[in-house]
Every structure is written in structure tokens, then in C-alpha cells.
Design an enzyme around this catalytic site. Structure first.
Site, mmCIF file in Angstrom:
data_model
loop_
_atom_site.group_PDB
_atom_site.id
_atom_site.type_symbol
_atom_site.label_atom_id
_atom_site.label_comp_id
_atom_site.label_asym_id
_atom_site.label_seq_id
_atom_site.Cartn_x
_atom_site.Cartn_y
_atom_site.Cartn_z
ATOM 1 N N GLY A 28 0.827 -1.197 0.000
ATOM 2 C CA GLY A 28 0.000 0.000 0.000
ATOM 3 C C GLY A 28 0.860 1.244 0.000
ATOM 4 O O GLY A 28 2.085 1.178 0.176
ATOM 5 N N GLY A 31 0.521 -4.945 1.038
ATOM 6 C CA GLY A 31 -0.732 -4.863 0.301
ATOM 7 C C GLY A 31 -0.768 -5.711 -0.952
ATOM 8 O O GLY A 31 -1.840 -6.089 -1.424
ATOM 9 N N GLU A 77 6.395 -5.270 7.796
ATOM 10 C CA GLU A 77 5.882 -4.166 8.621
ATOM 11 C C GLU A 77 6.623 -3.937 9.940
ATOM 12 O O GLU A 77 6.691 -2.800 10.419
ATOM 13 C CB GLU A 77 4.388 -4.387 8.890
ATOM 14 C CG GLU A 77 3.504 -4.201 7.660
ATOM 15 C CD GLU A 77 3.454 -5.395 6.733
ATOM 16 O OE1 GLU A 77 2.828 -5.297 5.661
ATOM 17 O OE2 GLU A 77 4.041 -6.449 7.080
ATOM 18 N N ASP A 114 -0.729 -6.438 7.986
ATOM 19 C CA ASP A 114 -2.175 -6.217 7.894
ATOM 20 C C ASP A 114 -2.724 -6.902 6.650
ATOM 21 O O ASP A 114 -2.270 -7.973 6.292
ATOM 22 C CB ASP A 114 -2.499 -4.719 7.950
ATOM 23 C CG ASP A 114 -1.840 -3.924 6.817
ATOM 24 O OD1 ASP A 114 -0.886 -4.420 6.184
ATOM 25 O OD2 ASP A 114 -2.288 -2.786 6.562
#
Length: 339
Positions: free
Chosen positions: A65, A113, A136, A144
């Protein structure tokens, strides 16, 4: 339709192309919204029998992302980053429950992402160039896009290994873990697309091009990972790594100690809890964690060190696992903002 999303019907196939190669196809909010809208439309289109997604350019399927945009919005006090994450997670849920076969054609970098728009689909075809990671903890964030669901279900504690270390893996390891379903050369992606467009069943379209690959670099260490990463805490895992004494264990411990201590503690708890939750519940938990994490010192500092100044020398606060306090507040439901 966002200019960085190419959407086309090819016979019985709906084909999506992430077309932002200069940014390694990293997902902007506009791209996320366009993907979701097209997926909703094709779900109700009887002419479309399957959906495929690929990335433009030579280097990446999708590098994740748009973390810079999320960090900038959080710094400015805007809710734009939070809204991007919420919509991204809703898109991940849509893919996970998609009513038609969803085929991801993956080459090069697939991180964060990028996993969210591939791993939740039924078919994940990857080229030998695959470079997969959930990076992350290295930027003070949490894995996530449904990672608490798919990482917690990998065999032999491999998910916790990936989540804590943020290490990159290649095709052999990704296949062995079940993150990817088939090894297919990128030069054969077009042939798979053509077969799907002609209405061939997914297994029939893929099988002629599936290849065997050599075991990955983690293969010799799988039993060691399974034993060590079954520890009852991050501290226990590090203690086991230190006691093991092998080169692999020493290198792994060294890597973990460079990651955000707060992120490490959050990841351990989120994956243990995620093993008992379905995908939608995992995404709801991740939204709670993410919206709080993006306001933290470690996220700002991690993005600065990795993406802005690029000095690769983040100063975490707290700087040790012992300094991390009670994390219950991260997991409290959001109320009206809930996923």
C-alpha cells in the site's frame, strides 16, 4: 476507473492490471477503490467466469500500500490514511469471499498490500522472480491486509517467523508454506490468461504450465523454526534462538532485535489471536491495530528511516521489549469506525 488500474474483459475472463510500475505498483486509495468497484461489478456479471490480476513492469507485482501517503496523512492530522486502510481491508475481504475463481499472476516483489490482493484468492501463480515479504515490523507497523489470518495458518510457525522477522522469501519457500499455489514462468502468464478467457476451467488452464521448483533457503531450518517459534512470547523465542546457537538462529535473533519492539509484541499477539478468527474478524482486529499504530512514534520513525531519509537506522521508542507496556488499548473495538 483510476488511471493506474487497467480493466478489461477477455472472453470469460475479467482481467485487472496494476499499472503503476514506477512505484512498483504500490496501491493508492484511488487504485483500491477502482479494484473494489470492478470486482463488485464482475461478481454480478454472468459473462465473467473468473477474474485474474497481474502487475505491470518487470520489477513487481505489487510492493504494498501507499505507506508514505498514510504516514503523511497521519502527520497532518488527516483521516485520509485511515480511510485508505479501511477501504483496503474491505477490498481484501471482498477478495477472500469472492464468488468466482480469483487468479493472481505474481512476479517480482509482492509485499504487504500486494499479498492482500493475491493471497486471499484461490489461485496464486508465481514466477521464479518472486520476492515475498510482510515487512511491517521494520517500519513500526503490523502485518495487515488479512495477514493475521493467512500467516497464523501457515505450517510450522512459519507465519510467526515471517511476521516477526519481516524477512523476504522466494518461490520455493512460498510454495512450501502454501502462500503460493503454483510455480508458473511469467512468460507463460499470457497463455494462462488466454486459456481462462476461452472458458477453460482454472485447473485445466494452469496445469500445463505449472512447474516444480527446488526447495527454498528456509527448507533446512523448518524444524528449527517450528520448535523455536512455538515459544510463549517474543522474549521466549529470542531466548530459544540465543540458546540454539546455530548460524541461522543467531542471524534470526539479530534481525528480530532490529525491529520495533512494540510491533513485535503486537504481531505476536495478533497472530495468536488471528488463529481463532475468520478473515473478516482478523481484518477488523487489524483495523483497530493499524489506526492506532499509524499515530505512533514508531510508525513515523520507521517510515522516515526506511522510505524518507533512508538511513535504515530507526530509533524505536521504547527501544527494548522490556519497555513495552500493556497493549490492550490497541485491541479495543473502534465503535462507529469498526470494519
Amino acid at each position: 476507473m483510476d488511471p493506474h488500474i487497467k480493466s478489461e474483459k477477455r472472453g470469460a475472463l475479467g482481467l485487472l492490471t496494476l499499472d503503476r510500475p514506477q512505484a512498483l505498483n504500490a496501491l493508492t486509495h484511488g487504485m483500491i477503490a477502482s479494484l473494489a468497484a470492478q470486482l463488485h461489478a464482475w461478481a454480478g456479471d454472468d459473462a465473467i467466469k473468473a477474474v485474474a490480476i497481474r502487475g505491470a513492469g518487470d520489477r513487481a507485482f505489487c510492493a504494498g500500500g501507499d505507506i508514505r501517503a498514510v504516514q503523511q496523512a497521519a502527520t497532518e492530522g488527516s483521516d485520509a490514511g485511515a480511510l485508505l486502510l479501511r477501504d483496503e481491508y474491505r477490498m481484501n475481504a471482498l477478495i477472500g469471499g469472492y464468488p468466482k475463481p480469483y487468479v493472481a499472476l505474481i512476479h517480482g516483489i509482492c509485499m504487504g498490500g500486494g499479498a492482500g490482493v493475491s493471497v486471499h484468492g484461490k489461485y496464486r501463480l508465481a514466477d521464479a522472480s518472486l520476492d515475498f515479504a510482510m515487512p511491517e515490523t521494520g517500519i513500526g507497523f503490523i502485518p495487515d491486509v488479512g495477514a493475521s489470518y493467512f500467516l497464523s495458518r501457515l505450517p510450522g510457525e512459519m507465519g510467526l517467523y515471517l511476521g516477526l522477522t519481516a524477512q523476504r522469501i522466494g518461490l520455493g519457500d512460498a510454495l512450501a508454506m502454501g502462500l503460493m499455489t503454483h510455480a508458473v514462468a511469467r512468460s507463460d502468464f499470457d497463455a494462462v490468461i488466454e486459456a481462462l478467457a476461452n472458458g477453460r476451467a482454472e485447473e485445466e488452464a494452469i496445469a500445463p504450465f505449472a512447474r516444480k521448483v527446488a526447495p527454498g533457503s528456509l527448507h533446512p531450518h523448518r524444524q528449527r523454526i517450528a520448535t523455536i517459534f512455538s515459544g510463549a512470547s517474543v522474549e521466549a523465542i529470542l531466548e530459544r534462538l540465543d540458546r540454539d546457537g546455530s548460524d541461522f538462529a543467531q542471524q534470526t535473533a539479530q534481525v528480530i532485535r532490529t525491529r520495533s519492539p512494540t510491533s513485535l509484541k503486537l504481531v505476536f499477539r495478533q497472530l495468536r489471536e488471528g488463529a481463532r478468527l475468520d478473515l473478516d474478524q482478523c481484518l477488523a482486529m487489524e483495523l483497530r491495530l493499524a489506526l492506532r499504530a499509524i499515530k505512533s512514534h514508531d510508525f513515523r520513525e520507521g517510515v522516515r528511516a526506511a522510505l524518507l531519509d533512508k538511513d535504515r537506522n530507526p530509533k524505536w521508542q521504547p527501544s527494548s521489549l522490556a519497555g513495552v507496556g500493556n497493549l490492550d488499548a490497541f485491541f479495543v473495538p473502534l465503535g462507529l469506525q469498526e470494519f
